[in-house]
Design a protein around this motif. Structure first.
Motif, PDB file in Angstrom:
ATOM      1  N   THR B  21     -12.635  -0.516  -0.172  1.00 23.64           N
ATOM      2  CA  THR B  21     -11.836  -0.705  -1.391  1.00 23.64           C
ATOM      3  C   THR B  21     -10.528   0.082  -1.296  1.00 23.64           C
ATOM      4  N   VAL B  22     -10.661   1.296  -0.829  1.00 23.20           N
ATOM      5  CA  VAL B  22      -9.464   2.122  -0.698  1.00 23.20           C
ATOM      6  C   VAL B  22      -8.486   1.483   0.276  1.00 23.20           C
ATOM      7  N   SER B  23      -9.023   1.056   1.406  1.00 20.87           N
ATOM      8  CA  SER B  23      -8.175   0.413   2.416  1.00 20.87           C
ATOM      9  C   SER B  23      -7.446  -0.777   1.807  1.00 20.87           C
ATOM     10  N   ARG B  24      -8.187  -1.580   1.099  1.00 22.93           N
ATOM     11  CA  ARG B  24      -7.570  -2.770   0.502  1.00 22.93           C
ATOM     12  C   ARG B  24      -6.548  -2.407  -0.567  1.00 22.93           C
ATOM     13  N   ALA B  25      -6.893  -1.439  -1.365  1.00 24.04           N
ATOM     14  CA  ALA B  25      -5.979  -1.023  -2.431  1.00 24.04           C
ATOM     15  C   ALA B  25      -4.665  -0.531  -1.818  1.00 24.04           C
ATOM     16  N   LEU B  26      -4.813   0.255  -0.778  1.00 20.81           N
ATOM     17  CA  LEU B  26      -3.641   0.809  -0.117  1.00 20.81           C
ATOM     18  C   LEU B  26      -2.744  -0.293   0.442  1.00 20.81           C
ATOM     19  N   ARG B  27      -3.365  -1.373   0.862  1.00 22.69           N
ATOM     20  CA  ARG B  27      -2.589  -2.457   1.452  1.00 22.69           C
ATOM     21  C   ARG B  27      -2.258  -3.508   0.400  1.00 22.69           C
ATOM     22  N   ASP B  28      -2.513  -3.177  -0.837  1.00 19.55           N
ATOM     23  CA  ASP B  28      -2.135  -4.032  -1.955  1.00 19.55           C
ATOM     24  C   ASP B  28      -2.790  -5.411  -1.872  1.00 19.55           C
ATOM     25  N   SER B  29      -4.055  -5.399  -1.541  1.00 15.90           N
ATOM     26  CA  SER B  29      -4.782  -6.668  -1.408  1.00 15.90           C
ATOM     27  C   SER B  29      -5.007  -7.326  -2.763  1.00 15.90           C
ATOM     28  N   TYR B  30      -5.023  -8.642  -2.773  1.00 16.67           N
ATOM     29  CA  TYR B  30      -5.160  -9.390  -4.021  1.00 16.67           C
ATOM     30  C   TYR B  30      -6.540  -9.224  -4.662  1.00 16.67           C
ATOM     31  N   GLU B  31      -7.508  -8.816  -3.856  1.00 17.28           N
ATOM     32  CA  GLU B  31      -8.867  -8.745  -4.396  1.00 17.28           C
ATOM     33  C   GLU B  31      -9.126  -7.488  -5.226  1.00 17.28           C
ATOM     34  N   ILE B  32      -8.173  -6.602  -5.212  1.00 12.09           N
ATOM     35  CA  ILE B  32      -8.400  -5.329  -5.898  1.00 12.09           C
ATOM     36  C   ILE B  32      -7.718  -5.336  -7.270  1.00 12.09           C
ATOM     37  N   SER B  33      -8.411  -4.810  -8.260  1.00 14.22           N
ATOM     38  CA  SER B  33      -7.851  -4.780  -9.615  1.00 14.22           C
ATOM     39  C   SER B  33      -6.652  -3.846  -9.692  1.00 14.22           C
ATOM     40  N   ALA B  34      -5.767  -4.214 -10.563  1.00 15.87           N
ATOM     41  CA  ALA B  34      -4.543  -3.432 -10.724  1.00 15.87           C
ATOM     42  C   ALA B  34      -4.870  -1.973 -11.026  1.00 15.87           C
ATOM     43  N   GLU B  35      -5.898  -1.813 -11.803  1.00 16.51           N
ATOM     44  CA  GLU B  35      -6.322  -0.489 -12.217  1.00 16.51           C
ATOM     45  C   GLU B  35      -6.707   0.376 -11.015  1.00 16.51           C
ATOM     46  N   THR B  36      -7.615  -0.178 -10.230  1.00 16.39           N
ATOM     47  CA  THR B  36      -8.076   0.557  -9.052  1.00 16.39           C
ATOM     48  C   THR B  36      -6.920   0.865  -8.118  1.00 16.39           C
ATOM     49  N   LYS B  37      -6.074  -0.137  -7.944  1.00 18.70           N
ATOM     50  CA  LYS B  37      -4.921   0.079  -7.068  1.00 18.70           C
ATOM     51  C   LYS B  37      -4.118   1.283  -7.517  1.00 18.70           C
ATOM     52  N   LYS B  38      -3.837   1.281  -8.817  1.00 18.49           N
ATOM     53  CA  LYS B  38      -3.019   2.362  -9.351  1.00 18.49           C
ATOM     54  C   LYS B  38      -3.672   3.711  -9.075  1.00 18.49           C
ATOM     55  N   LEU B  39      -4.955   3.747  -9.335  1.00 20.57           N
ATOM     56  CA  LEU B  39      -5.737   4.959  -9.138  1.00 20.57           C
ATOM     57  C   LEU B  39      -5.609   5.459  -7.698  1.00 20.57           C
ATOM     58  N   VAL B  40      -5.870   4.523  -6.782  1.00 23.42           N
ATOM     59  CA  VAL B  40      -5.859   4.877  -5.370  1.00 23.42           C
ATOM     60  C   VAL B  40      -4.470   5.310  -4.923  1.00 23.42           C
ATOM     61  N   MET B  41      -3.492   4.502  -5.298  1.00 25.20           N
ATOM     62  CA  MET B  41      -2.113   4.813  -4.906  1.00 25.20           C
ATOM     63  C   MET B  41      -1.720   6.206  -5.392  1.00 25.20           C
ATOM     64  N   ALA B  42      -2.045   6.453  -6.643  1.00 27.89           N
ATOM     65  CA  ALA B  42      -1.654   7.726  -7.242  1.00 27.89           C
ATOM     66  C   ALA B  42      -2.295   8.894  -6.480  1.00 27.89           C
ATOM     67  N   TYR B  43      -3.585   8.736  -6.206  1.00 30.59           N
ATOM     68  CA  TYR B  43      -4.262   9.825  -5.519  1.00 30.59           C
ATOM     69  C   TYR B  43      -3.725  10.007  -4.099  1.00 30.59           C
ATOM     70  N   ALA B  44      -3.513   8.875  -3.444  1.00 28.38           N
ATOM     71  CA  ALA B  44      -2.980   8.936  -2.075  1.00 28.38           C
ATOM     72  C   ALA B  44      -1.634   9.655  -2.078  1.00 28.38           C
ATOM     73  N   GLU B  45      -0.830   9.289  -3.030  1.00 22.24           N
ATOM     74  CA  GLU B  45       0.480   9.922  -3.181  1.00 22.24           C
ATOM     75  C   GLU B  45       0.327  11.422  -3.381  1.00 22.24           C
ATOM     76  N   LYS B  46      -0.590  11.742  -4.262  1.00 24.68           N
ATOM     77  CA  LYS B  46      -0.781  13.142  -4.636  1.00 24.68           C
ATOM     78  C   LYS B  46      -1.159  13.999  -3.426  1.00 24.68           C
ATOM     79  N   ILE B  47      -2.104  13.527  -2.652  1.00 24.03           N
ATOM     80  CA  ILE B  47      -2.523  14.325  -1.497  1.00 24.03           C
ATOM     81  C   ILE B  47      -1.663  14.031  -0.285  1.00 24.03           C
TER      82      ILE B  47
END
Lengths: 336, 336
Positions: B21-47
């Motif tokens: 899920t993280v991998s997909r979110a990071l690559r902005d995959s269509y299967e991932i919910s906007a919410e999860t994407k935001k979450l993942v992106m934000a955390y990735a950015e943070k660390i």
DNA sequence: TTGAAAGCGCTAACAT
DNA sequence: ATGTTAGCGCTTTCAA
């Protein structure tokens, strides 16, 4: 047939061995019988097997490649340093990856990040003219990532450094000009913050002092981007033209040729009255007009020494390294 | 804190998600919910998460890096081409890896092998002066490995090529010299086999013909290693000195400066009677002495065009590419 | 002396 | 929309 992309598995299958045995045999491990080794080696040779370096890098966290970061490869000094680095790197089976900052601190940081994340085993770098914050480099080194600096070195970071005797070079240049009879010697240099600028400036001042000449700040001109940015050099040369200087000591390849160009274009009469000495590793100074006196850095040697130090640091198991600063002599190549 | 080496797993654990899920979110995959994407992106950015490019390369058989092979980076033309390549590569998120052959066919082959095995996605290359056998390159291309040639291109391999209009450049040079009144125009060039040598020679002959001058083989001199090897240039210039040439057309950066050097050193009287035109991309021709007429290649453009073609080829799903040969105009920069 | 198995970090079927 | 699993090619414990 070359480039067939066989894997260790292919060899294992063909020879009825396990992949691990093949891997060990290939690496000449002591646990493998001479017989098996011979078998494996022979087959690998026959099919022209090449280990996949990506896979190995992922596993080992080591890529047998070292990164080089310089401001510009289109710079005689840097390209000679690179040749020196290559000469030792290839000898020790390291690949070399070159990148340019074009004197931008941001580009520098991107390059560092990229090389680091690509598992480059270490870095050889000369700081960009724009660089002021080097803390991220220090963080990296603290994490055990080896970096050796050359030419433009950071003031604070504990690390190996390989530099030319810039102070002496500056002194020699000024001494030479003074002996030729110059009494108003200008100095054209790169960014204030660079180690080389500071050291050469010091040599310049020492030289003036030794000849009883006074230091006139109006005769010292800086190019914040080493003459790379449009107009910065022109402006400074213009400012100088309004003074009564009769000699000039220039600190760097790009600035030296740039100065000659601007003078030839705009002050072709005036230039005849100025004696010129400059740091340059150009191999063609003797076809320059007007003739100049070159201060040369042992660029190839510097590259070699820096690469040796880096590889040594990479291969040292424990980080307890005593950092060295290698200072190599410059030479003055007087015009005939 | 930068450079912490977090992995996808770390993010997954911290966020109670699966690595995929993280991998997909990071690559902005269509299967991932906007919410999860935001979450993942934000955390990735943070660390300050950075994907490990080695792992990705291993998985994807793609490295987002392209290799450049030239004879020497200490060559104005090549370093400008490289800048052009970088300018488009970075824009498309490709990293660039530079290597040098120093005009050695063996070194060239080693470089190609290395870049290929390191999963470089494609190659931009100018052949070395020594290269005669290019079949291994053809094999590589047949396997689907993209190679775009520039400047020194192979005669037989079907591939994209980006070259200057060398014939026209040669013609222009000779035409210029003839107009100046030269009647015995020599030609100094690189290895016989190189495409650029052939094309420029052709232009040279055309130019002579157009002015009713005869082709004298004694006036055409080759340097098998482009002037890189000790002595080859000296010998040839000496041979020329024994003829009665009054103009010379030189085919390449290194040869042009080399010629000036040898002449300045050994024939400083004679050189005044020779009009000189040469291929060079030096940015400082106007400080050369004697003055020369430069034939310039659009090096930066060439780099850009070649890089665009390569990346286009890399990203084309199917290999059915129609190969282009891009020919760019040279310009003649007459001495004032 | 050799083999089996796990894992480097990531992606992508194939579930669910 | 998310999770499980396998696998890229290699090295390396651990077991036999």
């Amino acid at each position: 047939m070359a480039f067939e992309n066989y894997t260790i598995k292919d060899i294992a299958k063909a020879l009825n061995l396990s992949p691990s045995t093949v891997s060990r045999a290939l690496r000449d491990s002591y646990e493998i019988s001479a017989e098996t080794k011979k078998l494996v080696m022979a087959y690998a040779e026959k099919i022209n097997y090449r280990a996949n370096p990506i896979a190995r890098s992922l596993k080992e966290r080591k890529s047998y490649s070292i990164g080089i970061i310089v401001s510009e490869i289109a710079n005689n000094f840097f390209s000679q340093v690179i040749d020196g680095i290559e000469s030792v790197a290839y000898g020790k089976n390291y690949q070399v990856v070159i990148s340019q900052t074009h004197e931008s601190a941001e580009r520098e940081r991107l390059n560092v990040e990229h090389l680091y994340s690509r598992s480059t085993d270490g870095l050889l770098m000369a700081l960009s003219a724009e660089t002021s914050d080097v803390s991220y480099l220090q963080d990296l080194m603290a994490k055990g990532f080896p970096i050796v600096f050359f030419d433009r070195v950071p003031a604070t970071i504990p690390a190996h450094r390989v530099i030319a005797d810039n102070k002496q070079g500056g002194y020699d240049a000024v001494h030479y000009l003074a002996q030729k009879g110059c009494t108003r010697i200008a100095h054209l240099t790169s960014a204030r913050g660079l180690s080389i600028s500071k050291e050469r400036l010091e040599g310049y001042k020492m030289g003036l002092l030794a000849h009883g000449l006074e230091v006139d700040d109006a005769l010292v001109k800086y190019c914040q981007y080493g003459g790379l940015h449009q107009g910065e050099l022109e402006q400074v040369v213009e400012e100088l033209a309004e003074t009564d200087y009769d000699g000039i000591f220039i600190s760097g390849d790009k600035l030296t040729t740039g100065y000659l160009q601007v003078m030839n274009e705009r002050y072709d009469e005036r230039i005849k009255q100025v004696a010129i000495a400059g740091f340059t590793n150009s191999k063609v100074v003797n076809i320059f007009s007007p003739t100049i006196t070159a201060i040369r850095q042992p660029a190839f040697d510097m590259g070699q020494r820096a690469a040796e130090l880096l590889i040594q640091q990479i291969e040292a198991k424990h980080a307890a390294v005593d950092f060295e600063t290698v200072v190599l002599p410059t030479t003055l190549l007087a015009k005939k």
